[in-house]
Design a protein around this motif. Structure first.
Motif, PDB file in Angstrom:
ATOM      1  N   GLN A   8       0.836  -1.195   0.000  1.00 42.11           N
ATOM      2  CA  GLN A   8       0.000   0.000   0.000  1.00 42.11           C
ATOM      3  C   GLN A   8       0.875   1.251   0.000  1.00 42.11           C
ATOM      4  OE1 GLN A   8      -3.098   0.263   2.922  1.00 42.11           O
ATOM      5  NE2 GLN A   8      -3.487  -1.935   2.870  1.00 42.11           N
ATOM      6  N   GLN A  57      -1.863  13.224  -0.881  1.00 38.34           N
ATOM      7  CA  GLN A  57      -0.407  13.095  -1.011  1.00 38.34           C
ATOM      8  C   GLN A  57       0.018  14.064  -2.090  1.00 38.34           C
ATOM      9  OE1 GLN A  57       1.202  10.696   1.055  1.00 38.34           O
ATOM     10  NE2 GLN A  57       3.007  11.920   0.554  1.00 38.34           N
ATOM     11  N   GLN A  73       2.413   1.614  -3.393  1.00 34.81           N
ATOM     12  CA  GLN A  73       1.483   2.111  -4.404  1.00 34.81           C
ATOM     13  C   GLN A  73       1.159   3.582  -4.191  1.00 34.81           C
ATOM     14  OE1 GLN A  73      -1.718  -0.657  -3.970  1.00 34.81           O
ATOM     15  NE2 GLN A  73      -0.766  -2.210  -5.266  1.00 34.81           N
ATOM     16  N   ALA A  74       1.351   4.037  -2.957  1.00 30.16           N
ATOM     17  CA  ALA A  74       1.103   5.446  -2.679  1.00 30.16           C
ATOM     18  C   ALA A  74       2.020   6.358  -3.481  1.00 30.16           C
ATOM     19  CB  ALA A  74       1.296   5.733  -1.187  1.00 30.16           C
ATOM     20  N   ASN A 123       2.895   5.757  -6.554  1.00 28.56           N
ATOM     21  CA  ASN A 123       2.594   5.604  -7.977  1.00 28.56           C
ATOM     22  C   ASN A 123       3.650   4.820  -8.731  1.00 28.56           C
ATOM     23  OD1 ASN A 123       0.229   7.176  -7.755  1.00 28.56           O
ATOM     24  ND2 ASN A 123       1.481   9.013  -7.773  1.00 28.56           N
ATOM     25  N   ARG A 171      -6.868   9.108   1.843  1.00 30.21           N
ATOM     26  CA  ARG A 171      -6.380  10.089   0.874  1.00 30.21           C
ATOM     27  C   ARG A 171      -7.479  10.514  -0.104  1.00 30.21           C
ATOM     28  NH1 ARG A 171      -1.214   8.004  -2.015  1.00 30.21           N
ATOM     29  NH2 ARG A 171      -0.765   7.599   0.170  1.00 30.21           N
ATOM     30  N   ASN A 172      -7.503  11.833  -0.382  1.00 26.28           N
ATOM     31  CA  ASN A 172      -8.405  12.426  -1.383  1.00 26.28           C
ATOM     32  C   ASN A 172      -9.880  12.303  -1.032  1.00 26.28           C
ATOM     33  OD1 ASN A 172      -6.160  13.096  -2.967  1.00 26.28           O
ATOM     34  ND2 ASN A 172      -6.196  11.093  -3.972  1.00 26.28           N
ATOM     35  N   ASN A 214      -1.987   7.608   4.655  1.00 22.64           N
ATOM     36  CA  ASN A 214      -2.660   6.329   4.440  1.00 22.64           C
ATOM     37  C   ASN A 214      -3.595   6.460   3.237  1.00 22.64           C
ATOM     38  OD1 ASN A 214      -4.214   4.011   4.525  1.00 22.64           O
ATOM     39  ND2 ASN A 214      -4.698   4.169   6.704  1.00 22.64           N
ATOM     40  N   ARG A 215      -3.466   5.559   2.280  1.00 24.41           N
ATOM     41  CA  ARG A 215      -4.245   5.701   1.040  1.00 24.41           C
ATOM     42  C   ARG A 215      -5.747   5.561   1.286  1.00 24.41           C
ATOM     43  NH1 ARG A 215      -3.273   0.167  -2.473  1.00 24.41           N
ATOM     44  NH2 ARG A 215      -4.322  -1.267  -1.060  1.00 24.41           N
ATOM     45  N   GLU A 216      -6.144   4.965   2.410  1.00 27.56           N
ATOM     46  CA  GLU A 216      -7.571   4.793   2.696  1.00 27.56           C
ATOM     47  C   GLU A 216      -8.253   6.118   3.027  1.00 27.56           C
ATOM     48  OE1 GLU A 216      -8.091   1.863   5.686  1.00 27.56           O
ATOM     49  OE2 GLU A 216      -7.250   0.231   4.483  1.00 27.56           O
TER      50      GLU A 216
END
Length: 612
Positions: free
Chosen positions: A177, A272, A180-181, A183, A256-257, A252-254
């Motif tokens: 994870q 990010q 992948q954050a 990219n 994010r955005n 944390n991508r969960e």
């Protein structure tokens, strides 16, 4: 009957025994590797009922050279981890469920002669086990920077590391994870003996990890682990919003955005922004009221509305100031150091003319000592006062282009405020009449130096066109404007600087068009180098970001020749990416060129208004 009774008792004992052990067993839900600090982070959602670190013992083995330690009463919820590294020291790390009943997770570290297992250290940060593989060398082990004016610094870093992970099923692991954050992509490594080996290029920041964001009626709470630093906020228009950047941070991508509602009028979004920087955007009509508030352990950050803070809920212990110190490094750098008898909870409110520090759980100080220590020093005009029901307020006036850094001691009992003043201008007085302001515009490239080019569209043509429009707008306002080139001619970087130095302008603005090998990248950037140029960069960039519909890529401290060698405050603006098909079409349009020129001119005018 007796046999049945014995069987039943054994059954009850087994249930009781299972429940006892179950209460002492905890789950390891995540594992990640931090390159720059060389540490393993194991995530535990529930607080263990028994001390963990006391039981960890390192065992060293040979053939191959390796060390391992066992974490008892633990269950590895995620797939087993197998990390292989292409750097010296650590060769491989394995984390797996060594046994069940008893439940033991084993961590094995394979290493070469460049690694000493005696350096292994175990720490606890909230619900995380931190395994430090080596000592991290820092200039100051006690102080951590909590706030900075700078939007780019040599202290910012991220490192590259090649990692190989066994088994495709690990694509859902915490490590992946994080990967992948950034990219990056996963590629199959062509090795016959490990057909399922996944190769990844890790780029990890190492200071702070934001795991959760919690909206509150008075603001937003960021939770994580590490040490958080926050930068001077930016206020943007349309819609009105305040932007906070947190360097050396991973989100944390969960979370994010995602956009969260704070109250009826205010919302917050976290993302990010860069590979090693998080961005918090709060859309609100009360942009001047939001400030960051730091917890005593510096693990949590509350960005809150000053008018809606429940100050009593921020702390449990009252503290007093017990000592006052001053540190003068050179003519420009001065530091105020305050020590307390208990950890402090503090907030930072920064404007172009002052720094205000709210000490929420501080109730007493010695006014005479404060005045005596800082009288006839750089901080002679500073003031401190008690705010009934709130705590204490420290105010330090600052000049424009002053850099502020604040530091918190490791035990949160010492606060250091570092002020870096701008160098004195050659001209001590500058009239505020626009007609006396001299501005140099520097259209990038020209003549045989075409700059970036795509589809016969050249950077040199766009920059000259926009610069002429900026000149026209500023001259209508009464400013004196000169250009390093007004035609399609070749002008060296040295000649551009010499031209500026001869005229001795108030500011220098270089205009460029960006380019990238990745055609999807687009957006606006503003670069500065010298401290005295920061407020100019902030003003012009804020105007560009508010008026141009393109990605705001932020401010950068960059050592471009023209902004490094000019004496006047100097910036370089990148007004878009010629390599992006859509943005290239906009850059050559009348609408975009005029809007860009208008934004730069307004940013310049705002700069002079703010620096009266």
């Amino acid at each position: 009957m007796k046999k049945i009774l014995i069987t039943f008792i054994i059954f009850l004992l087994s249930i009781f025994t299972h429940n006892v052990f179950a209460q002492n067993t905890y789950k390891i839900t995540g594992a990640s590797f931090d390159t720059s600090n060389s540490m393993i982070v194991l995530n535990i959602p529930d607080e263990p009922t028994e001390p963990v670190l006391n039981e960890l013992k390192v065992i060293c083995l040979e053939n191959p050279t390796r060390a391992y330690f066992d974490i008892s009463d633990s269950i590895l919820v995620l797939p087993k981890q197998n990390w292989k590294f292409s750097t010296k020291g650590i060769n491989e790390i394995k984390i797996n469920q060594f046994s069940t009943n008893p439940d033991v997770v084993r961590v094995v570290i394979y290493y070469d002669n460049d690694f000493n297992p005696a350096n292994l250290k175990f720490l606890r940060i909230k619900n995380n086990i931190i395994i430090k593989l080596k000592d991290t060398i820092r200039q100051d082990e006690y102080f951590h920077r909590t706030y900075r004016d700078e939007h780019s610094s040599s202290s910012d870093f991220y490192e590259y590391l090649n990692v190989e992970v066994q088994d495709e099923s690990q694509k859902d692991s915490i490590t992946t994870q994080i990967q992948q954050a950034f990219n990056t992509t996963l590629q199959q490594t062509p090795k016959m003996d490990t057909p399922n080996l996944v190769k990844k290029d890790l780029k990890l920041n190492t200071k702070y990890y934001i795991s959760r964001i919690t909206p509150r009626p008075n603001g937003v709470l960021l939770s994580g682990f590490g040490s958080v630093t926050i930068e001077k906020p930016m206020v943007l228009q349309n819609p009105l919003r305040i932007v906070y950047d947190i360097p050396n941070t991973l989100v944390n991508r969960e979370v994010r955005n995602s956009e969260y509602q704070i109250n009826e009028t205010d919302t917050v979004k976290i993302g990010q922004f860069e590979v090693n920087k998080a961005r918090i955007v709060i859309t609100t009509p009360d942009v001047t009221k939001y400030i960051p508030v730091y917890s005593t352990d510096n693990q949590s950050l509350l960005i809150a509305n000053l008018n809606k803070l429940d100050h009593r809920a921020l702390f449990s212990n009252i503290s007093d100031i017990i000592s006052y110190n001053i540190e003068k490094t050179n003519a420009q750098k001065n530091s105020m150091i305050l020590s307390f008898n208990h950890p402090i909870v503090h907030g930072i409110d920064r404007t172009n003319t002052r720094l205000v520090v709210y000490l929420y759980n501080v109730s007493r100080y010695n006014e005479d000592t404060f005045e005596d220590i800082y009288k006839n020093t750089f901080f002679t005009n500073s003031s401190i006062e008690l705010l009934p029901g709130i705590g204490m307020k420290l105010t330090i006036p600052t000049e424009p282009d002053t850099f502020i850094n604040t530091y918190l001691g490791a035990d949160s009992k010492t606060l250091k405020i570092e002020v870096l003043s701008p160098k004195k201008s050659k001209s001590p007085f500058i009239s505020q009449n626009p007609g006396s302001k001299k501005i140099i515009l520097d259209p990038g490239h020209g003549g045989s130096d075409v700059g970036a080019i795509r589809d016969d569209i050249t950077e040199k043509e766009i920059t000259l066109d926009v610069a002429k429009r900026v000149k026209n707008l500023l001259e209508k306002k009464g400013y004196i404007v000169e250009m390093t080139r007004e035609t399609d001619e070749t002008v060296s970087l040295q000649d551009r600087v010499a031209f500026s130095e001869e005229i001795n302008p108030d500011i220098f603005v270089s205009i460029h068009v960006n380019s990238s090998e990745k055609p999807e990248i687009m957006g606006l950037e503003t670069h500065y180098y010298h401290q005295e140029s920061m407020s100019l960069a902030q003003s012009v960039h804020a105007s560009l970001a508010s008026n141009i519909k393109s990605k705001n890529r932020g401010l950068f401290k960059s050592k471009f020749y023209v902004i490094n060698h000019t004496t006047a405050p100097a910036i370089l603006v990148e007004i878009g990416f010629i390599s992006n098909t859509d943005e290239r079409a906009e850059l050559i349009s009348e609408k975009r060129k005029q809007a860009t020129a208008k934004a730069i001119a307004e940013g310049v005018e705002n700069y002079f208004k703010d620096n009266k």
